[in-house]
Design an enzyme around this catalytic site. Structure first.
Site, PDB file in Angstrom:
ATOM      1  N   GLY A  12      38.609  34.895  39.316  1.00 37.72           N
ATOM      2  CA  GLY A  12      39.985  35.103  38.498  1.00 37.72           C
ATOM      3  C   GLY A  12      40.162  34.008  37.280  1.00 37.72           C
ATOM      4  O   GLY A  12      40.166  34.514  36.473  1.00 37.72           O
ATOM      5  N   GLU A  13      40.442  33.107  38.491  1.00 40.15           N
ATOM      6  CA  GLU A  13      40.030  31.566  37.523  1.00 40.15           C
ATOM      7  C   GLU A  13      39.416  31.084  37.057  1.00 40.15           C
ATOM      8  O   GLU A  13      39.133  30.101  35.991  1.00 40.15           O
ATOM      9  CB  GLU A  13      41.259  31.165  38.583  1.00 40.15           C
ATOM     10  CG  GLU A  13      42.604  31.034  38.833  1.00 40.15           C
ATOM     11  CD  GLU A  13      43.374  30.313  39.247  1.00 40.15           C
ATOM     12  OE1 GLU A  13      43.977  29.439  39.886  1.00 40.15           O
ATOM     13  OE2 GLU A  13      43.194  30.441  41.580  1.00 40.15           O
ATOM     14  N   ALA A  16      31.521  38.141  48.968  1.00 41.76           N
ATOM     15  CA  ALA A  16      31.785  37.671  47.779  1.00 41.76           C
ATOM     16  C   ALA A  16      33.110  36.582  48.466  1.00 41.76           C
ATOM     17  O   ALA A  16      33.352  36.358  49.140  1.00 41.76           O
ATOM     18  CB  ALA A  16      33.293  38.607  47.991  1.00 41.76           C
TER      19      ALA A  16
END
Lengths: 749, 160
Positions: A707-708, A703
């Site tokens: 988010g951003e 992974a």
């Protein structure tokens, strides 16, 4: 490569989602303590002033008034509210209470009273006299040497910090370019607008031990800051994060916690302090206003050869994250150019204080860069997607200005996924072009990091085995609504071969859980995820050791979710029971810490479809498609939710959001949700999101972060679509200043 | 202080409330029903939505005294209503919940919409939910959850 996972790379509803649908999830304002009273901060209505007198005589008459905290009663020290770990860039210039307010909303005094109403009334009754000074708001005013420095102890001008990042020889690069384009871009400050208001409950009533419940993204940094400001060691400060109603960077600063803690000590009562929406709008922090000058050079064959950016961020009157936000933008240029020059500045003004915000400096510069690349493609007569792909940094190569090689990148797959969906939409709906209307697609690329690019990300996890084979997972990382607790529980369940129900996660309490740098820099999956993975492996090692001791062997190993030894096989649950209750057994705890060894880049491609109405100069955003390479999505359901939410915030950034200064009152006008427009249901275009097949070797189960990244390419893709549809040049956001923005709601088919 | 009687989540209850007290304050501070959220205190975000005689209202802008004699349903009491659990389950399964702060208001507004219209089109949903702000999800999954719940309600009612 096909990988088979049981618990990760699978959709799971958030663990706490049922509690959230029943109103049972407890946020800070839902909690109360015995003898708890209320606190309210009295703030400066002026952007620059000097306090000449404070009179409490009217407040003292209000029934329930308990007392006030004055500027002269707080420690005479500067601090930085940023929830980043200490660094030379996190310069200290903020005071707990001030007599020289430097922005509207600066804290002057705080009052406490028995009830919320009495506290508000007491605060309104405080008479503060001010000598008003002339504020500066604009970036160009910060460069004017005639204006007095706002933080004189840090810098003798209002240019607080400058950073240059270079590679190659920029002059030479432009000399060899066949085409050079240059322009200036502007983005205004915008608000995070989490639905939950800034909130804390501070109990420092005994003056010895401080307990804080607050909506914090960075509980351990909050503990460090409060320890210093309150003069007690960190082990006597306990910060607990209840359920948090959104962060997006807003909770990566301490706001009222220091003043609430010291007032609690003074009145010897636990105090609750909840911001009003007006305080939330301009007395917290915002995304930095930015001016970006971009010069880009390309050869006729479509090869980019030089890129120069002068990048200026307005951090308001306080440093907070300013220099790091600016510097973070330097290493987000995802195209190969031999000659690169990033010329960054962070300046001080009396505008709203800026801080961390989803994208962290990437958002502003990506807008300028992706619009300019589109123009280069137009000038050269090439397809802009092809131009981007041709120049894109690949695995083993590095971003200009950086030496770290890219370890995984599926940008072409992202393009393919977007293109496929675009064709389907065009086949179904076509692209309208007539006398009245023109529709067009625009594209943009983006990248980000997984964890802070400074590699300061640090996290740890403790896994405690229960005798029934379930576990307690303790992490310091803060779930602020993005779903990190569920994601971390999935990693633990996958590693231990147990069900998600067998994992009970206890998170974000400095009194119980191990250190975590904080929820910022898109780090939870990569940093804390790696810590959880390692702690679970440590637990398995401990269980193997126990089984070997119990069975007096050295043959046990954990394979395919079963402990296998010479004497037989035990399931995880059987092994747990054996280890607990056998005379040679014991308590088994796994633990590990993870310090960022790398910061792998996730990538995103966004397509936006816009419609321009020629007679009314109106635009409507019809569709946004975003595809991402985030490595393995631990929880695809929440990853898709992150992308869609990121698209919505990008739509707001592109179309309508801005903190405006009232030119007459010389303070922010955008003080509520009528004057500050955030996207509502009807403002959202159709959204399609796709996750590329990708695997990052350094990440937990492959992974990277999400988010951003996802909000960064949205505004430039929309702008590129509107440019094509309208034929107008666009150099600033939001588009509502240049166009009439129509809701995206369409006629039913 | 004035005495008022409200049928709160199906139970008749008496409260004493101040003249200026909002229904939100009464619910949160006196009835301790904290599922009703305060996001703006000025009717601009919808987090404080409750059902007043079946219709969604922003309880922050509604005086507690006005609720005298009326029925108030908050998120805590919604499960007593038909189809409520089905709507909540649809929100969970579609991933329509992130931070959850808007969720109680969203679920209540959705419930009210579906009571009036069990086959809402996209624009019906967008209109009915226009007063409920969400900053996390981009609304797409909330829209899907409402459509999913509507389909299940129609199925239950034998219309499919």
């Amino acid at each position: 490569m096909t990988r088979n996972f049981d618990m990760v790379s699978r959709d799971h509803a958030r663990l706490e989602s049922r509690a959230k649908t029943e109103g049972k999830a407890l946020y800070t304002d839902d909690l109360s303590l015995p003898r708890m009273a209320w606190a309210v901060v009295v703030r400066s209505p002026f952007a620059a002033a000097e306090v000449t007198g404070i009179d409490f005589s009217e407040s003292e008459k209000i029934p329930g008034y308990l007392g006030a905290l004055l500027p002269e009663e707080v420690p005479d020290i500067y601090y930085n509210c940023s929830g980043n770990p200490p660094s030379p860039l996190i310069m200290e210039d903020e005071r707990i209470l001030t007599t020289t307010p430097k922005c509207a909303g600066d804290r002057i005094v705080a009052v406490a009273a028995e009830t919320k109403e009495a506290a508000l009334e007491s605060a309104r009754a405080v008479k503060v006299n001010y000598a008003i000074k002339k504020p500066i708001f604009k970036i160009r005013e910060a460069f004017d040497a005639n204006n007095l420095p706002i933080e004189a102890h840090l810098s003798d001008s209002n240019v607080l910090f400058a950073r240059q990042v270079t590679e190659g020889d920029i002059e030479k690069g432009f000399k060899h370019a066949d085409l050079i384009l240059e322009d200036n871009f502007y983005v205004p400050p915008v608000q995070h607008l989490p639905l939950e208001l800034t909130a804390c409950i501070c109990d420092f009533s005994d003056g010895m031990n401080l307990t804080i419940w607050s909506n914090s993204q960075t509980i351990f940094q909050e503990r460090r800051i409060l320890s210093v400001l309150c003069g007690i060691p960190e082990n006597r400060v306990r910060v607990i994060k209840p359920t948090v109603g959104g962060g997006f960077g807003a909770r990566q600063q301490t706001h009222a916690q220091p003043v609430c803690a010291l007032l609690s000590k003074k009145v010897r009562r636990p105090l609750k302090l909840i911001y009003s929406r007006e305080e939330e709008q301009y007395a917290t922090t915002v995304r930095h206003e930015a001016e970006t000058q971009v010069r880009i050079g390309a050869a006729n064959n479509g090869t980019l050869c030089a890129f120069y950016a002068k990048y200026v961020l307005n951090t308001g009157p306080y440093t907070t994250h300013g220099p790091t936000v600016m510097a973070a933008a330097a290493r987000k240029f995802q195209y190969k150019v031999p000659d690169y020059f990033f010329d960054g500045f962070c300046v001080l003004t009396n505008h709203v204080t800026a801080g961390a915000f989803r994208g962290y400096g990437n958002t502003q510069i990506a807008f300028a860069r992706e619009v300019m690349i589109e123009r280069v493609a137009e000038h050269l007569g090439t397809d802009s997607l092809e131009l981007r792909i041709k120049n894109h940094v690949g695995v083993g190569e590095h971003f200009p200005g950086s030496t770290t090689p890219i370890t995984s990148c599926q940008i072409e797959q992202c393009v393919t996924l977007c293109e496929k969906r675009r064709r389907e939409i065009d086949d179904a709906k076509g692209l309208i072009e007539n006398n009245e209307t023109k529709q067009a697609w625009g594209v943009a690329f983006a990248c980000h990091g997984s964890g802070p690019s400074s590699k300061e990300g640090l996290s740890a996890a403790v896994v405690m085995l229960n005798d029934d084979g379930s576990i307690q997972l303790l992490v310091g990382s803060a779930d602020i609504g993005q779903g990190s607790e569920t994601m971390l529980a999935q990693i633990a369940a996958e590693t231990l071969g147990i069900t998600l129900e067998a994992v009970n996660i206890i998170a974000a309490d400095t009194g119980l859980t191990p250190y975590d740098t904080g929820t910022f820099g898109s780090s939870q999956t990569f940093i804390c995820g790696n810590a959880v993975l390692a702690a679970c492996r440590d637990l398995l090692d401990g269980m193997v050791k126990n089984l070997n001791r119990i069975y007096e062997t050295s043959s046990f190993a954990f394979r395919e979710q079963v402990f296998t030894g010479n004497s037989g096989k035990l399931s995880f649950q059987e092994a747990a029971e054996k280890i607990f209750f056998h005379t040679a057994g014991g308590v088994t705890i796994g633990s590990a810490s993870y310090k960022a060894r790398s910061c792998p880049n996730p990538f995103a491609v966004t397509f936006a479809k816009a419609e321009y109405h020629k007679k009314t100069n109106a635009v409507r955003i019809l569709h946004v498609i975003e595809s991402v390479d985030v490595g393995t999505p631990i929880n695809p359901l929440t990853v898709k939710g992150q992308i869609e939410g990121g698209v919505a915030q990008g739509v707001g950034y592109a179309l309508m959001e801005m903190i405006e200064i009232d030119p007459l009152m010389k303070k922010p006008l955008s003080s509520d949700l009528l004057h500050y427009k955030a996207p509502l249901f009807g403002d959202i275009p159709e959204i399609d999101v796709f996750i590329a097949k990708s695997y990052e070797a350094d990440g937990p189960y492959g992974a990277k972060s999400v988010g951003e990244l996802v909000t960064v390419p949205v505004a430039p893709a929309i702008v590129n679509a509107v440019r094509k549809a309208s034929g107008q040049n666009i150099t600033s956001l939001p588009l509502c200043k240049q166009f009439l923005v129509l809701p995206s709601t369409q006629e039913e088919e | 202080m004035y005495k008022i009687s409200i049928t709160l989540n199906g139970e008749p209850q008496d409260f004493f409330a101040e003249e200026k007290e909002s229904l939100l304050d009464l619910l949160r501070e006196r009835a301790r029903l904290t599922g009703c959220k305060r996001g703006c205190d000025s009717g601009q975000c919808g987090a404080c939505t409750v059902l007043l005689d079946g219709m969604p209202v922003n309880s922050c802008c509604y005086l507690a005294l006005q609720a005298d004699g009326k029925s108030v349903v908050t998120i805590e009491g919604l499960s007593t209503q038909p189809d409520a659990d089905l709507i909540k389950q649809a929100f969970i399964e579609e991933g329509a919940i992130q931070c959850g702060f808007c969720t109680p208001g969203m679920v209540l507004a959705a419930k009210s919409l579906l009571d009036r219209n069990n086959a809402p089109h996209t624009n019906h949903i967008r209109e009915a939910m226009a007063g409920n702000l969400c900053r996390c999800t981009g609304y797409t999954r909330i829209e899907k959850a409402i459509k999913n719940a509507a389909a299940q309600i129609r199925k239950r009612e034998g219309e499919l």
